[in-house]
Design a protein around this motif. Structure first.
Motif, PDB file in Angstrom:
ATOM      1  N   GLN A  49       0.841  -1.211   0.000  1.00  0.00           N
ATOM      2  CA  GLN A  49       0.000   0.000   0.000  1.00  0.00           C
ATOM      3  C   GLN A  49       0.867   1.249   0.000  1.00  0.00           C
ATOM      4  O   GLN A  49       0.602   2.209  -0.736  1.00  0.00           O
ATOM      5  N   LYS A  50       1.916   1.263   0.802  1.00  0.00           N
ATOM      6  CA  LYS A  50       2.830   2.406   0.855  1.00  0.00           C
ATOM      7  C   LYS A  50       3.500   2.608  -0.503  1.00  0.00           C
ATOM      8  O   LYS A  50       3.594   3.735  -1.000  1.00  0.00           O
ATOM      9  N   ASN A  53       1.000   4.052  -2.947  1.00  0.00           N
ATOM     10  CA  ASN A  53       0.789   5.475  -2.656  1.00  0.00           C
ATOM     11  C   ASN A  53       1.971   6.312  -3.135  1.00  0.00           C
ATOM     12  O   ASN A  53       1.788   7.384  -3.721  1.00  0.00           O
ATOM     13  N   ASP A  54       3.188   5.840  -2.883  1.00  0.00           N
ATOM     14  CA  ASP A  54       4.385   6.559  -3.335  1.00  0.00           C
ATOM     15  C   ASP A  54       4.407   6.688  -4.849  1.00  0.00           C
ATOM     16  O   ASP A  54       4.731   7.755  -5.392  1.00  0.00           O
ATOM     17  N   PRO A  64      -4.126   9.498  -2.942  1.00  0.00           N
ATOM     18  CA  PRO A  64      -3.587   8.147  -2.758  1.00  0.00           C
ATOM     19  C   PRO A  64      -4.717   7.137  -2.616  1.00  0.00           C
ATOM     20  O   PRO A  64      -5.842   7.501  -2.285  1.00  0.00           O
ATOM     21  N   SER A  66      -5.474   4.933  -0.366  1.00  0.00           N
ATOM     22  CA  SER A  66      -6.141   4.855   0.930  1.00  0.00           C
ATOM     23  C   SER A  66      -7.183   5.955   1.078  1.00  0.00           C
ATOM     24  O   SER A  66      -8.251   5.741   1.643  1.00  0.00           O
ATOM     25  N   GLU A  67      -6.917   7.143   0.542  1.00  0.00           N
ATOM     26  CA  GLU A  67      -7.888   8.224   0.604  1.00  0.00           C
ATOM     27  C   GLU A  67      -9.067   7.940  -0.314  1.00  0.00           C
ATOM     28  O   GLU A  67     -10.206   8.218   0.026  1.00  0.00           O
TER      29      GLU A  67
END
Length: 76
Positions: A49-50, A53-54, A64, A66-67
């Protein structure tokens, strides 16, 4: 032909107890392995997930993942 010799008094009960204990140990060990695997998988998912997002930030995407998921669950 049984080569173990005569049975000791209470031998069957002792064997049954030992087998039950072994079975319980196996079950606990399998549960521990499952828990460890879930933790490891959870950690890998968080890392993924990180990284996603990156990559989205690098690509210039404003929201991202998650948002986006949070907004979708709120109905926006």
């Amino acid at each position: 032909m049984d080569t173990r010799g005569p049975k000791a008094p209470g031998g069957d009960a002792l064997r049954d107890t030992a087998e039950n204990l072994f079975q319980e140990l196996q079950e606990h060990f399998q549960a521990l392995i499952a828990t460890l695997n879930l933790r490891k998988m959870g950690s890998r998912l968080e890392d993924l997930q990180k990284n996603v997002n990156d990559l989205m930030v690098q690509a210039g995407v404003e929201d991202p993942v998650s948002e986006q998921g949070a907004r979708a669950s709120l109905g926006n």
